[in-house]
Design a protein around this motif. Structure first.
Motif, PDB file in Angstrom:
ATOM      1  N   ASN A  26      -7.959  -2.823   3.023  1.00 38.05           N
ATOM      2  CA  ASN A  26      -6.696  -2.477   1.894  1.00 38.05           C
ATOM      3  C   ASN A  26      -7.095  -1.363   0.899  1.00 38.05           C
ATOM      4  O   ASN A  26      -8.359  -1.530   0.495  1.00 38.05           O
ATOM      5  N   ASN A  27      -6.226  -0.441   0.623  1.00 40.11           N
ATOM      6  CA  ASN A  27      -6.572   0.661  -0.339  1.00 40.11           C
ATOM      7  C   ASN A  27      -6.947  -0.018  -1.727  1.00 40.11           C
ATOM      8  O   ASN A  27      -6.316  -0.873  -2.130  1.00 40.11           O
TER       9      ASN A  27
ATOM     10  N   GLN B  90       0.620  -1.134   0.053  1.00 41.73           N
ATOM     11  CA  GLN B  90       0.147   0.123   0.155  1.00 41.73           C
ATOM     12  C   GLN B  90       0.811   1.225  -0.083  1.00 41.73           C
ATOM     13  O   GLN B  90       0.408   2.225  -0.282  1.00 41.73           O
ATOM     14  N   ASP B  91       2.274   1.127   0.656  1.00 41.06           N
ATOM     15  CA  ASP B  91       2.954   2.392   0.449  1.00 41.06           C
ATOM     16  C   ASP B  91       3.828   2.443  -0.591  1.00 41.06           C
ATOM     17  O   ASP B  91       4.809   3.034  -0.699  1.00 41.06           O
ATOM     18  N   SER B  92       3.689   1.646  -1.635  1.00 30.53           N
ATOM     19  CA  SER B  92       4.592   1.645  -2.795  1.00 30.53           C
ATOM     20  C   SER B  92       4.684   2.908  -3.575  1.00 30.53           C
ATOM     21  O   SER B  92       3.364   3.574  -3.895  1.00 30.53           O
ATOM     22  N   LYS B  93       5.671   3.490  -4.130  1.00 33.28           N
ATOM     23  CA  LYS B  93       5.921   4.633  -5.009  1.00 33.28           C
ATOM     24  C   LYS B  93       5.353   4.590  -6.135  1.00 33.28           C
ATOM     25  O   LYS B  93       5.052   5.575  -6.906  1.00 33.28           O
ATOM     26  N   GLU B  94       4.856   3.263  -6.667  1.00 32.17           N
ATOM     27  CA  GLU B  94       4.038   3.319  -7.980  1.00 32.17           C
ATOM     28  C   GLU B  94       2.595   3.757  -7.834  1.00 32.17           C
ATOM     29  O   GLU B  94       2.171   4.338  -8.667  1.00 32.17           O
ATOM     30  N   ILE B  95       2.033   3.754  -6.777  1.00 31.92           N
ATOM     31  CA  ILE B  95       0.797   4.249  -6.539  1.00 31.92           C
ATOM     32  C   ILE B  95       0.889   5.921  -6.271  1.00 31.92           C
ATOM     33  O   ILE B  95       1.223   6.261  -5.272  1.00 31.92           O
ATOM     34  N   LEU B  96       0.186   6.497  -7.037  1.00 36.05           N
ATOM     35  CA  LEU B  96       0.188   7.997  -7.140  1.00 36.05           C
ATOM     36  C   LEU B  96      -1.137   8.357  -6.523  1.00 36.05           C
ATOM     37  O   LEU B  96      -0.985   9.324  -5.886  1.00 36.05           O
ATOM     38  N   PHE B  97      -2.240   7.611  -6.477  1.00 36.49           N
ATOM     39  CA  PHE B  97      -3.354   8.055  -5.706  1.00 36.49           C
ATOM     40  C   PHE B  97      -4.362   6.615  -5.503  1.00 36.49           C
ATOM     41  O   PHE B  97      -4.412   6.239  -6.348  1.00 36.49           O
ATOM     42  N   SER B  98      -4.583   6.717  -4.078  1.00 35.57           N
ATOM     43  CA  SER B  98      -5.512   5.634  -3.882  1.00 35.57           C
ATOM     44  C   SER B  98      -6.663   5.897  -2.922  1.00 35.57           C
ATOM     45  O   SER B  98      -6.325   7.076  -1.992  1.00 35.57           O
ATOM     46  N   ILE B  99      -7.939   5.272  -2.866  1.00 37.77           N
ATOM     47  CA  ILE B  99      -8.795   5.414  -1.998  1.00 37.77           C
ATOM     48  C   ILE B  99      -8.514   4.698  -0.589  1.00 37.77           C
ATOM     49  O   ILE B  99      -8.226   3.362  -0.655  1.00 37.77           O
ATOM     50  N   GLN B 100      -8.660   5.345   0.413  1.00 34.12           N
ATOM     51  CA  GLN B 100      -8.080   4.742   1.787  1.00 34.12           C
ATOM     52  C   GLN B 100      -9.100   4.088   2.557  1.00 34.12           C
ATOM     53  O   GLN B 100     -10.441   4.442   2.656  1.00 34.12           O
ATOM     54  N   TYR B 101      -8.777   3.043   3.214  1.00 31.11           N
ATOM     55  CA  TYR B 101      -9.766   2.347   4.034  1.00 31.11           C
ATOM     56  C   TYR B 101      -9.320   2.151   5.574  1.00 31.11           C
ATOM     57  O   TYR B 101      -7.840   2.097   5.536  1.00 31.11           O
ATOM     58  N   LEU B 102      -9.990   1.996   6.505  1.00 28.97           N
ATOM     59  CA  LEU B 102      -9.351   1.626   7.967  1.00 28.97           C
ATOM     60  C   LEU B 102     -10.222   1.074   8.688  1.00 28.97           C
ATOM     61  O   LEU B 102     -11.517   1.503   8.773  1.00 28.97           O
ATOM     62  N   PHE B 103      -9.903  -0.067   9.149  1.00 33.11           N
ATOM     63  CA  PHE B 103     -10.761  -1.079   9.819  1.00 33.11           C
ATOM     64  C   PHE B 103     -11.451  -0.310  11.216  1.00 33.11           C
ATOM     65  O   PHE B 103     -10.760   0.546  11.731  1.00 33.11           O
ATOM     66  N   GLY B 104     -12.822  -0.263  11.295  1.00 31.40           N
ATOM     67  CA  GLY B 104     -13.393   0.216  12.220  1.00 31.40           C
ATOM     68  C   GLY B 104     -13.848   1.822  11.926  1.00 31.40           C
ATOM     69  O   GLY B 104     -14.694   2.169  12.619  1.00 31.40           O
TER      70      GLY B 104
END
Length: 571
Positions: free
Chosen positions: A406-407, A253-267
């Motif tokens: 996971n994002n 999820q913290d890969s430098k290839e990912i330029l923008f992603s939608i975030q999720y967080l348990f809870g």
């Protein structure tokens, strides 16, 4: 790792124009008359602009559902999404309406913030400029979907009241110009430090999405320029991840290839992709499944399509194939009679096999592995195509199928390279930089370089590369529409595997990578009525090129706003 997420309390706040008859300012909640008075309230307003990113279709981001509206996939549920893929929808389609509403809901929030920031005092210019840039980035993102799906749409840049709500559609070119301006303004403020799990856009995210929008609208020079600026940042902050499959895992999820992603967080905010994409053994429902045409479109490791490669063995169809095939899909363990003695495809902790006689499989959640009933062969609602999506499905969610955090990737660097390559070829500027961009992606996958060829053949190579690199990520619908390919690939059957065998030969693969089973003499179930030895007909698609290249303006929108016209051949 830290994630940016919307907290429930903030979700209660809805941006709207306040009527003048409300004279008192509430003391226990935000008010339009005093809101954005400090940095905390600005942050709340910015967060509200992100909310539509989480607007979902059955719990997942709406753009992932676009894959099931293309020749790449199918939605098993009898709903408006399935009807849309069958050409059976109308202007009352709930999916068409919710997508329009989602995008304009985001635009409304962004407009409120952008216009209100000019009235804020006592807050640093840095904070104000960053808030405006994020809102402009998101406004451009929402508008880009609207023009791609509906064509001309109302261009609204101010907060609208009921008195002036009847706004006609603006020419697509006018909206496109505003999208480019918003992305440029955002890029001039946003930094380049790429922290994907922060959920905040960077300069390269704004430029990458600008490049995508330009490509989709045949603005080749703009696409080349924007993609080139991102490519200049390749290095420690931006670039290809060494591992393709890592990108769609929790670990990546913290890969430098990912330029923008939608975030999720348990809870706080989760999605059910483990259930929607997953197999029956693992607790999934296989609601969204890839087509068999898609998996057959992948080449062999020599770079040749399966109908031309000497490496292709119809009896062992998954051997010697582009590695992205096995990284993107859960494939049946083998095509052999004695499949229990062959290396297993492990998916969601189970041996994955969809051969109807394979009534037992291994469960690797136990130590040692146990032999259990194989629901992917026995269950009536197991994958209708015999294949499952693997991207975004993590064993970490086994036993809690609806609570995945996971994002979900919006855009990544590999797509930027593909945008650059296609725009260069389409603009007549094909050169060595095009091959360099493509071959970086192919080398990461372990595939050979593309041989130098004419521009027409090079374009088809890029089109195939887009399909194989980006399948399952929501781009295919836009691709087949802008290439005017939908009328070919969305008319006819979407197919699944033979239930007890594989074809004895490869289908004919055309320049787009589309398989033709009829031309190869491979039986289809509707013709011979034997699903055990013929390709299964999963769905019948119909696409009318006279109207289906644009979605209808939703019925309810035209009822409430008489100034809206309808797209051609829709009622």
């Amino acid at each position: 790792m830290k994630k940016f997420i919307i907290y429930p309390a903030i979700l209660l706040f809805v941006f709207a124009s306040c009527s003048d008859f409300l004279e008192k300012i509430p003391l226990d909640s935000p008010s339009d008359k005093s809101f954005l008075a400090n940095e905390t309230e600005i942050e709340m307003a910015v967060t509200g602009c992100y909310t539509p990113l989480w607007t979902d279709w059955e719990g997942m981001p709406f753009f992932l559902a676009f894959e099931e509206l293309s020749d790449n996939g199918w939605d098993r549920n009898t709903n408006d999404l399935q009807k849309l893929s069958q050409g059976a929808n109308d202007a009352r389609s709930s999916f068409v309406e919710s997508t329009w509403r989602t995008c304009y809901g985001g635009i409304t929030r962004c407009n409120y913030l952008i216009n209100k920031l000019s009235e804020v005092g006592g807050v640093s210019e840095t904070v104000i400029n960053r808030a405006r840039a994020e809102a402009q980035f998101l406004r451009a993102y929402y508008y880009a979907y609207l023009i791609d799906l509906y064509g001309d749409v109302p261009l609204i840049l101010e907060t609208v009241t009921l008195d002036d709500a009847e706004i006609p559609r603006s020419p697509k070119e006018d909206v496109l110009a505003q999208i480019f301006k918003d992305y440029d303004d955002a890029a001039s403020v946003l930094g380049t430090a790429n922290i994907p799990t922060s959920g905040r856009p960077t300069r390269q995210a704004a430029l990458a999405l600008k490049a995508r929008t330009a490509l989709y609208n045949e603005k080749w020079d703009i696409a080349i320029a924007a993609a080139s600026e991102v490519m200049k940042l390749e290095g420690s902050e931006t670039g290809l991840d060494p591992s393709f499959s890592n990108l769609f895992s929790y670990e990546g999820q913290d890969s430098k290839e990912i330029l923008f992603s939608i975030q999720y967080l348990f809870g706080y905010k989760v999605h059910p992709i483990f259930r929607l994409f997953g197999c029956r053994n693992g607790g999934g429902h296989a609601n969204k499944v890839p087509s068999y045409q898609l998996v057959d479109s992948y080449a062999c490791t020599d770079g040749l399509p399966i109908d031309k490669s000497p490496l292709y063995n119809p009896a062992k169809p998954w051997e010697n194939r582009d590695p992205r095939l096995a990284w993107t899909f859960a494939l049946p363990s083998s095509g052999y009679a004695d499949w229990t003695n062959e290396p297993a495809c492990i998916f969601q902790g189970f041996q994955f096999e969809t051969h109807r006689d394979s009534v037992k499989c291994f469960n690797y959640h136990t130590v040692p592995a146990s032999y259990v009933d194989n629901q992917d062969a026995l269950n009536a609602y197991a994958s209708f195509s015999g294949i499952n999506w693997r991207k975004y499905v993590s064993d970490r969610n086994y036993g809690d199928t609806d609570n995945c955090d996971n994002n979900i990737i919006v855009i990544r660097y590999a797509e930027v390279l593909l945008i650059y390559a296609e725009a260069k070829v389409k603009s007549g500027q094909a050169d060595q930089s095009v091959y360099a961009a493509l071959n970086k992606i192919r080398a990461r996958a372990g595939m050979p370089d593309i041989a130098e060829t004419g521009s027409n053949e090079l374009f088809y190579a890029i089109a195939r590369e887009r399909r194989h690199e980006l399948s399952g990520e929501g781009q295919r619908l836009s691709d087949i529409r802008r290439w005017r390919l939908a009328e070919k690939v969305m008319n006819g059957y979407l197919l699944g595997r033979m239930q007890k065998s594989y074809p004895s030969k490869a289908p004919i693969i055309d320049e787009w990578g589309t398989p033709d089973y009829d031309a190869a003499g491979i039986p289809i179930a509707s013709d011979v009525n034997d699903p055990n030895t013929s390709m299964r007909t999963v769905d019948l698609r119909t696409f009318n090129p006279g109207k289906d290249y644009l979605w209808p303006v939703p019925y309810i929108e035209r009822q409430t706003n008489p100034a809206l016209t309808q797209n051609p051949n829709w009622e």
